[in-house]
Write a protein that holds these residues in place. Structure first.
Motif, PDB file in Angstrom:
ATOM      1  N   PHE A 467      -5.946  -9.893   6.818  1.00 25.18           N
ATOM      2  CA  PHE A 467      -5.643  -8.960   6.137  1.00 25.18           C
ATOM      3  C   PHE A 467      -3.925  -8.822   5.926  1.00 25.18           C
ATOM      4  N   TRP A 468      -3.310  -9.097   6.959  1.00 23.50           N
ATOM      5  CA  TRP A 468      -1.781  -9.020   6.682  1.00 23.50           C
ATOM      6  C   TRP A 468      -1.521 -10.247   5.625  1.00 23.50           C
ATOM      7  N   SER A 469      -2.045 -11.380   5.872  1.00 22.83           N
ATOM      8  CA  SER A 469      -1.634 -12.602   4.872  1.00 22.83           C
ATOM      9  C   SER A 469      -2.159 -12.086   3.350  1.00 22.83           C
ATOM     10  N   LEU A 470      -3.348 -11.590   3.535  1.00 21.42           N
ATOM     11  CA  LEU A 470      -3.986 -11.369   2.175  1.00 21.42           C
ATOM     12  C   LEU A 470      -3.086 -10.332   1.341  1.00 21.42           C
ATOM     13  N   PHE A 471      -2.705  -9.043   2.089  1.00 22.85           N
ATOM     14  CA  PHE A 471      -1.852  -8.419   1.330  1.00 22.85           C
ATOM     15  C   PHE A 471      -0.569  -8.837   0.964  1.00 22.85           C
ATOM     16  N   GLU A 472       0.090  -9.891   1.767  1.00 16.62           N
ATOM     17  CA  GLU A 472       1.122 -10.622   1.484  1.00 16.62           C
ATOM     18  C   GLU A 472       1.169 -11.372   0.220  1.00 16.62           C
ATOM     19  N   ASP A 473       0.009 -12.193   0.308  1.00 20.49           N
ATOM     20  CA  ASP A 473      -0.187 -12.947  -0.883  1.00 20.49           C
ATOM     21  C   ASP A 473      -0.429 -12.244  -2.100  1.00 20.49           C
ATOM     22  N   LEU A 474      -0.837 -11.093  -1.971  1.00 23.38           N
ATOM     23  CA  LEU A 474      -1.451 -10.500  -3.289  1.00 23.38           C
ATOM     24  C   LEU A 474       0.012  -9.729  -3.688  1.00 23.38           C
ATOM     25  N   VAL A 551     -13.496   3.505   3.619  1.00 19.10           N
ATOM     26  CA  VAL A 551     -13.058   3.922   2.202  1.00 19.10           C
ATOM     27  C   VAL A 551     -11.571   4.405   2.322  1.00 19.10           C
ATOM     28  N   MET A 552     -11.236   5.233   3.566  1.00 23.64           N
ATOM     29  CA  MET A 552      -9.957   5.464   3.506  1.00 23.64           C
ATOM     30  C   MET A 552      -8.956   4.348   3.333  1.00 23.64           C
ATOM     31  N   LEU A 553      -9.375   3.447   3.809  1.00 22.98           N
ATOM     32  CA  LEU A 553      -8.201   2.103   4.103  1.00 22.98           C
ATOM     33  C   LEU A 553      -8.210   1.650   2.493  1.00 22.98           C
ATOM     34  N   ALA A 554      -9.392   1.496   1.906  1.00 27.40           N
ATOM     35  CA  ALA A 554      -9.655   0.867   0.790  1.00 27.40           C
ATOM     36  C   ALA A 554      -8.829   1.656  -0.501  1.00 27.40           C
ATOM     37  N   VAL A 555      -8.961   2.986  -0.147  1.00 25.34           N
ATOM     38  CA  VAL A 555      -8.069   3.934  -1.055  1.00 25.34           C
ATOM     39  C   VAL A 555      -6.494   3.554  -0.827  1.00 25.34           C
ATOM     40  N   LEU A 556      -6.279   3.650   0.329  1.00 23.70           N
ATOM     41  CA  LEU A 556      -4.826   3.087   0.541  1.00 23.70           C
ATOM     42  C   LEU A 556      -4.199   1.931   0.001  1.00 23.70           C
ATOM     43  N   VAL A 557      -5.280   0.862  -0.058  1.00 25.65           N
ATOM     44  CA  VAL A 557      -4.616  -0.497  -0.617  1.00 25.65           C
ATOM     45  C   VAL A 557      -4.860  -0.585  -1.948  1.00 25.65           C
ATOM     46  N   ALA A 616      -7.510  -3.793   9.504  1.00 29.76           N
ATOM     47  CA  ALA A 616      -7.067  -3.417   8.157  1.00 29.76           C
ATOM     48  C   ALA A 616      -5.847  -2.407   8.328  1.00 29.76           C
ATOM     49  N   PHE A 617      -6.244  -1.378   9.360  1.00 30.63           N
ATOM     50  CA  PHE A 617      -5.228  -0.574   9.807  1.00 30.63           C
ATOM     51  C   PHE A 617      -4.007  -1.120  10.145  1.00 30.63           C
ATOM     52  N   ILE A 618      -4.021  -2.000  11.235  1.00 28.37           N
ATOM     53  CA  ILE A 618      -3.002  -2.600  11.717  1.00 28.37           C
ATOM     54  C   ILE A 618      -2.170  -3.582  10.823  1.00 28.37           C
ATOM     55  N   ALA A 619      -2.945  -4.145   9.816  1.00 22.97           N
ATOM     56  CA  ALA A 619      -2.039  -4.774   8.588  1.00 22.97           C
ATOM     57  C   ALA A 619      -1.150  -4.047   7.996  1.00 22.97           C
ATOM     58  N   VAL A 620      -2.006  -2.937   7.307  1.00 16.33           N
ATOM     59  CA  VAL A 620      -1.074  -2.073   6.418  1.00 16.33           C
ATOM     60  C   VAL A 620      -0.113  -1.475   7.412  1.00 16.33           C
ATOM     61  N   THR A 621      -0.304  -1.160   8.466  1.00 12.50           N
ATOM     62  CA  THR A 621       0.996  -0.556   9.263  1.00 12.50           C
ATOM     63  C   THR A 621       2.013  -1.423   9.307  1.00 12.50           C
ATOM     64  N   LEU A 622       1.637  -2.807   9.578  1.00  8.28           N
ATOM     65  CA  LEU A 622       2.509  -3.970   9.954  1.00  8.28           C
ATOM     66  C   LEU A 622       3.477  -4.099   8.604  1.00  8.28           C
ATOM     67  N   THR A 624       4.130  -2.208   6.274  1.00 10.42           N
ATOM     68  CA  THR A 624       4.826  -0.925   6.047  1.00 10.42           C
ATOM     69  C   THR A 624       6.221  -0.949   6.798  1.00 10.42           C
ATOM     70  N   VAL A 625       5.604  -1.275   8.405  1.00 11.15           N
ATOM     71  CA  VAL A 625       7.112  -1.417   9.225  1.00 11.15           C
ATOM     72  C   VAL A 625       7.835  -2.509   9.005  1.00 11.15           C
ATOM     73  N   THR A 626       7.348  -3.814   8.927  1.00 16.90           N
ATOM     74  CA  THR A 626       8.087  -5.035   8.655  1.00 16.90           C
ATOM     75  C   THR A 626       8.634  -5.096   7.182  1.00 16.90           C
ATOM     76  N   GLN A 627       8.415  -4.452   6.367  1.00 19.32           N
ATOM     77  CA  GLN A 627       9.047  -4.824   5.044  1.00 19.32           C
ATOM     78  C   GLN A 627      10.557  -4.965   5.029  1.00 19.32           C
ATOM     79  N   LYS A 628      11.263  -3.954   5.501  1.00 26.36           N
ATOM     80  CA  LYS A 628      12.433  -4.106   5.718  1.00 26.36           C
ATOM     81  C   LYS A 628      13.214  -5.117   6.330  1.00 26.36           C
ATOM     82  N   ALA A 629      12.304  -5.682   7.609  1.00 27.28           N
ATOM     83  CA  ALA A 629      12.699  -6.624   8.414  1.00 27.28           C
ATOM     84  C   ALA A 629      12.519  -8.103   8.032  1.00 27.28           C
TER      85      ALA A 629
END
Ligand code: PFF
Length: 684
Positions: A467-474, A551-557, A616-622, A624-629
């Motif tokens: 998920f982490w890579s997928l979100f980054e790819d997108l 469903v909650m996570l899908a809404v978030l993404v 997916a939860f961990i990926a979304v959190t990561l 958010t947390v690592t965006q600045k880093a």
């Protein structure tokens, strides 16, 4: 579940199997890819995700694959089908990806054969290598030799004409692989006594030579000085896992399942798996020492001559390291043609047994399903392999080699396939059957933690990477599939099509009826009797929880526009809900898995979905947390010397490799002593 007892070919000895599995694992990936991956993704810091990938995820999965292959005595597709006919496609999926890998792996081996030949000619010509030139110019010359003279390389996606100068070495590669496996695994078990120790010896020689060159420590500083911010990037973790799976021959090709299927019934599984992981890890690490110490030597020599070339000015990844940078570095040092010969000979011997392991595995899958003769299938397969390889020996072939390689061992290939394997075996099979099977014959045993590792921990880790890579790819700035102007990116489209087509084709193949298998795997009587199904109500409740969290996570993404208040509410509610689902599901499965009972399907699916929710939860959190880093530099700047941390890393690694192998050896000897005291083991 009964164990299949039948007369199947076997390795002849424990050593034959261990060496063959090491031969498959230790290959071009160790010398050609690992050093650069480490250098390019944080130096010494990369070892953290890599060690997690090899020992926390790789080792339990290797034991799982060994146990599955050994228990069923079948290559990957049939082995999965033994659990249920519907799971067969997972085995074909990995077999198909294996075929794609061998079609380009053989091409890289063909490059190695060619460069071996050039080095040999260099020796005959009194030591003059065709790419030799001094200073930074020398790198250009080495690059020109590889890209223009040898590959006739054209950038971009156009294929162009076939390069016949690569075709012949490709033919040689397939011929050598054919000769190694045409007589069956007994011969393979003997050949690997040569193809495993020989490259190790060569590598040792290269390492000692590298480390004794003046300036070598300076080179090692590039390799080992850690750059910690790299750990905050998804790519670092993805590459670490991709490299670990590729290097261990895990999931891809089903090699380890197939190899274990030829292992004698009484042989150890757990300790062998640990030895293989340690040997593979150790080889990669030492290969990095050899490469970077030699590059350090090159930097020293060029600096002395007043035309200094720093390591980070020349070093590059993929084919560039083995066929441009290292040949260049060797050309700067004394006895260059001889050392170049040693280097390419090491690559050829490292790669050949990895290459034929994939061919053997695809071959065994086809033979097990169709019952056709090995000596009919093998030539056909070799011709198909050469035909598929033609794409990669065209003028634009190198680009496609990189595209296909990156897709297969990136997000969509291994993370996905590894996840599927663990889900099928962990949640839908009876994973405890495999644990018991492995423990009954191993030097040391696995606790129940292993079940949870396969069922929960590893899928969460792989799922997070996916998920982490997928979100980054997108979110990629350059665009994924479509560029910023809205045009299709051909390379991405083809790569994605290949990885997406593999499971679909696999499902198609698994639907074809096998004449051999009719009536072979009768359904378990209990599965037919719905009275024996347990945890229906609890399973349904857990299933609803898992869906709610999804469903909650899908809404978030999918709805990035929602307010921050909702975002954090959804994010932090999704985790406890998924945890509740996973705990309930595990409880039901453990309680209702027995000889005469089985857990309800909603309970199992609740677990699977909840595992993905947590990922997916961990990926979304990561994210958010690592965006600045994540603005750090990929390649670290020129270090002055090997830092104290790097010495520490070096010491810890050597301790891990030597101590680990020593411990495995001790356990094997202790277990052999016990076995002979209690009951003699004729074939072990
Ligand atoms: N493990 C091999 C290497 O590191 O070069 C490559 C490989 C072999 C990948 C077998 C996949 C496989 F099935």
């Amino acid at each position: 579940m009964e164990m299949l007892e039948e007369q199947r070919e076997n390795w002849g000895s424990r050593g034959g199997f261990v060496l063959a599995a090491i031969g498959s694992a230790v290959g071009l990936g160790n010398l050609w890819r690992f050093p650069y991956e480490l250098y390019g993704h944080g130096g010494g810091a990369f070892l953290i995700p890599y060690i997690i990938a090899v020992f926390v995820v790789g080792l339990p999965m290797l034991i799982m694959e060994f146990s599955l292959g050994h228990f069923t005595q079948r290559a990957a597709p049939d082995a999965f089908a033994h659990g249920h006919k519907r799971f067969e496609f997972v085995g074909w999926w990995s077999t198909i990806l294996g075929f794609v890998i061998i079609s380009f792996y053989a091409v890289v081996l063909a490059y190695c054969f060619s460069f071996l030949w050039f080095s040999f000619k260099g020796i005959l010509a009194g030591g003059e290598l065709p790419w030799a030139a001094e200073g930074v110019e020398g790198v250009k010359k080495a690059e020109e030799f590889f890209l223009n003279t040898y590959l006739g390389h054209t950038p971009g996606t156009a294929l162009g004409s076939i390069r016949w100068n690569i075709f012949w070495p490709l033919l040689v590669t397939w011929l050598v692989m054919y000769l190694c496996i045409c007589r069956g695994v007994k011969l393979v078990g003997k050949i690997v006594w040569l193809t495993v120790p020989l490259p190790w010896l060569m590598l040792l020689i290269l390492t000692v030579r590298g480390l004794t060159l003046p300036g070598s420590i300076g080179g090692l500083a590039y390799y080992l000085n850690p750059s910690w911010p790299e750990l905050a990037k998804a790519t670092t973790w993805r590459f670490a896992f991709g490299q670990a799976f590729f290097s261990l021959s895990l999931a891809f090709g089903g090699v380890m399942i197939t190899y274990a299927s030829f292992l004698h019934r009484k042989s150890d599984l757990n300790n062998n798996a640990a030895v293989i992981c340690l040997a593979d890890f150790g080889t990669s690490f030492v290969a990095g020492l050899a490469i970077f110490s030699t590059l350090g030597g090159m930097a020293f020599v060029t600096a002395q001559a007043g035309r200094g070339v720093a390591v980070n000015e020349v070093v590059r990844g993929g084919a560039g390291l083995a066929f441009i940078v290292f040949p260049y570095a060797l050309a700067q040092l004394p006895y260059s043609a001889w050392w170049s010969f040693v280097f390419f000979f090491t690559l050829v011997t490292l790669g050949i047994d990895s290459g034929f392991s994939i061919t053997e595995s695809v071959l065994a899958a086809v033979v097990d399903k169709t019952g056709w003769k090995r000596n009919v299938v093998l030539p056909i397969m070799s011709v198909l392999g050469i035909a598929a390889g033609l794409v990669f020996i065209t003028k634009g072939g190198l680009n496609w080699l990189e595209v296909v390689g990156n897709f297969i061992d990136g997000t969509w290939g291994i993370a996905f396939l590894g996840l599927a394997e663990c889900i099928v075996l962990g949640w839908l099979w009876r994973i405890d059957t495999l644990r018991t099977h492995a423990n009954e014959r191993s030097d040391w045993t696995l606790g129940r933690w292993w079940n949870y590792a396969i069922r929960v921990v590893i899928p969460i880790v792989l799922g997070t990477i996916f998920f982490w890579s997928l979100f980054e790819d997108l979110n990629q700035t350059g665009g994924f599939l479509l560029d910023t102007e809205g045009n299709w990116i051909l390379a991405d489209c083809v790569g994605l099509t290949i990885v997406a087509a593999a499971p679909i084709l696999a499902i198609g193949i698994s639907l074809i009826k096998s004449p051999l298998r009719a009536g072979q795997y009768p359904p378990r009587p209990d599965v037919k009797n719905s009275n024996l199904c347990g945890g229906r109500f609890g399973g349904l409740a857990a299933f609803c929880l898992a869906i709610a969290s999804a469903v909650m996570l899908a809404v978030l993404v999918l709805k990035p526009g929602i307010s921050d208040k909702f975002r954090s509410y959804f994010l932090f509610q999704s985790l406890p809900i998924a945890l509740m689902a996973i705990i309930t599901s595990n409880y039901i499965i453990d309680k209702h898995t027995g000889d005469y009972s089985f857990p309800s399907w909603p309970a199992r699916w609740a677990g699977i979905i909840a595992t993905l929710d947590i990922s997916a939860f961990i990926a979304v959190t990561l994210i958010t947390v690592t965006q600045k880093a994540t603005t750090g530099q990929a390649i670290h700047p020129a270090p002055e010397h090997l830092s104290a941390t790097s010495y520490l890393i070096l010491g810890v690694m050597l301790l891990l490799i030597i101590g680990g192998l020593g411990w495995c050896f001790y356990r094997a000897v202790a277990a052999a002593g016990k076995n002979t005291a209690v009951q003699p083991q004729p074939d072990a």
